[in-house]
Design a protein around this motif. Structure first.
Motif, PDB file in Angstrom:
ATOM      1  N   ASP A 142       0.870  -1.089   0.137  1.00 17.58           N
ATOM      2  CA  ASP A 142       0.047   0.118   0.158  1.00 17.58           C
ATOM      3  C   ASP A 142       0.863   1.470  -0.122  1.00 17.58           C
ATOM      4  O   ASP A 142       1.719   1.415   0.849  1.00 17.58           O
ATOM      5  CB  ASP A 142      -0.905  -0.017   1.305  1.00 17.58           C
ATOM      6  N   GLY A 143       0.564   2.351  -1.090  1.00 20.74           N
ATOM      7  CA  GLY A 143       1.175   3.520  -1.053  1.00 20.74           C
ATOM      8  C   GLY A 143       2.913   3.464  -1.668  1.00 20.74           C
ATOM      9  O   GLY A 143       3.455   4.230  -1.637  1.00 20.74           O
ATOM     10  N   ALA A 168      11.933  -3.467 -12.958  1.00 17.02           N
ATOM     11  CA  ALA A 168      12.005  -1.936 -12.502  1.00 17.02           C
ATOM     12  C   ALA A 168      13.383  -1.539 -12.381  1.00 17.02           C
ATOM     13  O   ALA A 168      14.285  -2.206 -12.115  1.00 17.02           O
ATOM     14  CB  ALA A 168      11.401  -1.871 -11.221  1.00 17.02           C
ATOM     15  N   ARG A 169      13.723  -0.357 -12.988  1.00 17.40           N
ATOM     16  CA  ARG A 169      14.892   0.455 -12.738  1.00 17.40           C
ATOM     17  C   ARG A 169      14.728   1.668 -11.596  1.00 17.40           C
ATOM     18  O   ARG A 169      13.804   2.435 -11.740  1.00 17.40           O
ATOM     19  CB  ARG A 169      15.239   1.293 -13.964  1.00 17.40           C
ATOM     20  N   ILE A 170      15.257   1.379 -10.318  1.00 15.55           N
ATOM     21  CA  ILE A 170      14.816   2.197  -9.290  1.00 15.55           C
ATOM     22  C   ILE A 170      16.093   3.184  -8.928  1.00 15.55           C
ATOM     23  O   ILE A 170      17.290   2.175  -8.698  1.00 15.55           O
ATOM     24  CB  ILE A 170      14.562   1.495  -7.978  1.00 15.55           C
ATOM     25  N   ALA A 223       6.919   6.101  -5.649  1.00 15.38           N
ATOM     26  CA  ALA A 223       6.861   6.336  -7.640  1.00 15.38           C
ATOM     27  C   ALA A 223       7.970   7.194  -7.885  1.00 15.38           C
ATOM     28  O   ALA A 223       8.314   7.030  -8.723  1.00 15.38           O
ATOM     29  CB  ALA A 223       5.461   6.877  -7.635  1.00 15.38           C
ATOM     30  N   ASP A 224       8.342   7.988  -6.830  1.00 14.63           N
ATOM     31  CA  ASP A 224       9.306   9.126  -7.405  1.00 14.63           C
ATOM     32  C   ASP A 224      10.672   8.352  -7.533  1.00 14.63           C
ATOM     33  O   ASP A 224      11.531   8.819  -8.237  1.00 14.63           O
ATOM     34  CB  ASP A 224       9.513  10.164  -6.266  1.00 14.63           C
ATOM     35  N   ALA A 237      11.791   3.437 -14.467  1.00 11.81           N
ATOM     36  CA  ALA A 237      11.109   2.963 -15.416  1.00 11.81           C
ATOM     37  C   ALA A 237      10.930   1.583 -15.334  1.00 11.81           C
ATOM     38  O   ALA A 237      11.372   0.805 -14.363  1.00 11.81           O
ATOM     39  CB  ALA A 237      12.086   2.904 -16.602  1.00 11.81           C
ATOM     40  N   PHE A 238       9.706   1.121 -15.671  1.00  9.33           N
ATOM     41  CA  PHE A 238       9.342  -0.291 -15.566  1.00  9.33           C
ATOM     42  C   PHE A 238       9.418  -0.688 -17.157  1.00  9.33           C
ATOM     43  O   PHE A 238       9.260  -0.176 -18.099  1.00  9.33           O
ATOM     44  CB  PHE A 238       7.904  -0.439 -15.274  1.00  9.33           C
ATOM     45  N   THR A 239      10.110  -2.094 -17.406  1.00 12.04           N
ATOM     46  CA  THR A 239      10.428  -2.427 -18.742  1.00 12.04           C
ATOM     47  C   THR A 239       9.835  -3.989 -18.869  1.00 12.04           C
ATOM     48  O   THR A 239      10.203  -4.803 -17.881  1.00 12.04           O
ATOM     49  CB  THR A 239      11.897  -2.441 -18.971  1.00 12.04           C
ATOM     50  N   ASP A 240       9.218  -4.187 -19.791  1.00 14.43           N
ATOM     51  CA  ASP A 240       8.727  -5.547 -20.156  1.00 14.43           C
ATOM     52  C   ASP A 240      10.076  -6.280 -20.916  1.00 14.43           C
ATOM     53  O   ASP A 240      10.771  -5.704 -21.659  1.00 14.43           O
ATOM     54  CB  ASP A 240       7.910  -5.736 -21.146  1.00 14.43           C
ATOM     55  N   PRO A 241      10.829  -7.278 -20.213  1.00 12.17           N
ATOM     56  CA  PRO A 241      11.975  -7.761 -20.872  1.00 12.17           C
ATOM     57  C   PRO A 241      11.949  -8.392 -22.155  1.00 12.17           C
ATOM     58  O   PRO A 241      12.962  -8.320 -22.770  1.00 12.17           O
ATOM     59  CB  PRO A 241      12.309  -9.060 -19.806  1.00 12.17           C
TER      60      PRO A 241
END
Length: 399
Positions: free
Chosen positions: A136-137, A173-175, A212-213, A217-221
């Motif tokens: 959550d969040g 995900a790239r964080i 979220a900040d 990016a989120f990437t489909d492999p």
């Protein structure tokens, strides 16, 4: 005025300061924190950043600088590999708050490290044991990374993880997180024979809170974006390191031969500096270094051909394949000639050159360590299979 124009005036001074005690730092195991900060404060970590008045350095200009930096100190140059990769990724972001945020941090001299590779699974795979779990969040990030080169010197760390749960389940995900975020532990535990003090080691992520900040990016492999990866850039970067080391080998070989006064009674010349055998060895080392430099810069132009449209949002897979082939060819060649040239340095100096105090073995050790990032033989096989059988290159970060 571009970033490149702003910083280039101080280039020789900055590089000379970094080179001054590089050999001593390596011999004593001293971390080059001051040297990394010097590059940051003088604007060189923002060398490729786009600014309001025009583009920064492209790949050819960057790789020319990296070769010079590696000649001064290959440890410092290696530390910034993930950083310059991150800057390139930000250059491709469309105008908006995300791009503005990271451009401002890069321009302010912040340094970015990486936490990508893991000890489990096959190297180059886009599947990660490190998980970003939806809660959550936001998310919680858990896992362990190794080969986190540069992270011990960085302000931020870029982490790759497989998403579990939520709208992005199964994606990568790239964080990007500040290194002092609660739950992040960075241990500089790399004990390799070469390229020591690069901040390489273990990054542990223990239920790190992610918002979220923090997600870049989120990437489909399986997507085009994943196929058009930055392998050519990241792999050619390593060849730039070797090339800089080879130029340093040339410097040391020249100084070593000039300094010698004793020779063997049966040598072909009375003075080592006039010995044709030794002069020929120095000439071969010099040739290897400068041909390597030309090869890296030629491949860098091919990388730029792929990157330029990508920065405008146009991914051209064929151009990335071309860049991958160019970078692979450079590796297959430079890995071979580089190791030989670094070993030949000892023929120039004789038995005394093996003195630990001279530290000339660092060149071979550093080159050998860099070549092991991915197998040269596998690169050669992939090139041959492409040429003979039209087999596509492997679609992973090593190409």
């Amino acid at each position: 005025m571009s970033v490149l124009t702003r910083v280039v005036a101080d280039r020789s001074t900055v590089l000379a300061e970094i080179a001054a005690d590089a050999a001593a730092r390596e011999l004593t195991g001293t971390d080059p924190h001051a040297q990394v900060r010097l590059l940051s404060e003088s604007g060189y970590t923002a060398l490729t950043l786009d600014d309001a008045s025009g583009p920064g350095a492209g790949a050819p200009e960057l790789f020319e600088f990296l070769i010079d930096l590696a000649r001064a100190d290959p440890i410092v140059a290696h530390i910034l590999r993930a950083h310059f990769w991150f800057v390139e990724q930000i250059r491709r972001f469309p105008d908006g708050s995300v791009r503005d945020r990271w451009v401002a941090e890069i321009a302010a001299g912040k340094v970015f490290g990486n936490a990508t590779s893991e000890r489990t699974g096959n190297a180059g795979s886009l599947s990660f044991q490190t998980q970003l779990k939806a809660v959550d969040g936001g998310w919680l990030l858990t896992g362990a990374k190794f080969y986190s080169t540069g992270t011990a010197f960085s302000d931020y760390v870029s982490v790759t993880a497989t998403v579990r749960g939520g709208d992005f389940d199964g994606q990568v995900a790239r964080i990007v997180l500040p290194v002092d975020r609660a739950g992040i532990s960075i241990v500089d535990d790399w004990d390799g024979i070469g390229q020591n003090r690069t901040g390489t080691g273990t990054t542990t992520l223990d239920n790190v809170r992610v918002t979220a900040d923090d997600v870049l990016a989120f990437t489909d492999p399986a997507s085009t974006a994943a196929i058009a990866n930055d392998g050519p850039f990241l792999q050619l970067y390593l060849q730039a390191l070797i090339t800089g080391i080879l130029l340093s080998v040339t410097d040391d070989a020249t100084a070593l031969l000039r300094s010698r006064s004793r020779t063997f009674d049966h040598a072909p010349a009375d003075e080592p500096r006039h010995d044709p055998v030794l002069l020929g060895t120095v000439g071969e080392i010099d040739a290897a270094a400068h041909v390597a430099r030309a090869a890296v810069l030629d491949a860098a132009r091919t990388v730029e051909e792929a990157f330029a449209p990508a920065r405008s949002g146009m991914i051209e897979p064929d151009l990335f394949v071309k860049a991958s082939v160019a970078a692979a060819r450079v590796k297959v060649h430079i890995d071979r000639v580089g190791l030989r040239a670094a070993a030949d340095l000892f023929d120039v100096g004789g038995a005394s050159s093996a003195s630990r105090a001279k530290n000339l073995d660092r060149h071979w050790r550093n080159i050998r360590t860099v070549t092991l990032h991915n197998p040269t033989s596998y690169k050669a096989i992939a090139l041959g299979d492409l040429l003979v059988n039209d087999t596509p290159l492997p679609a992973n970060g090593y190409f």
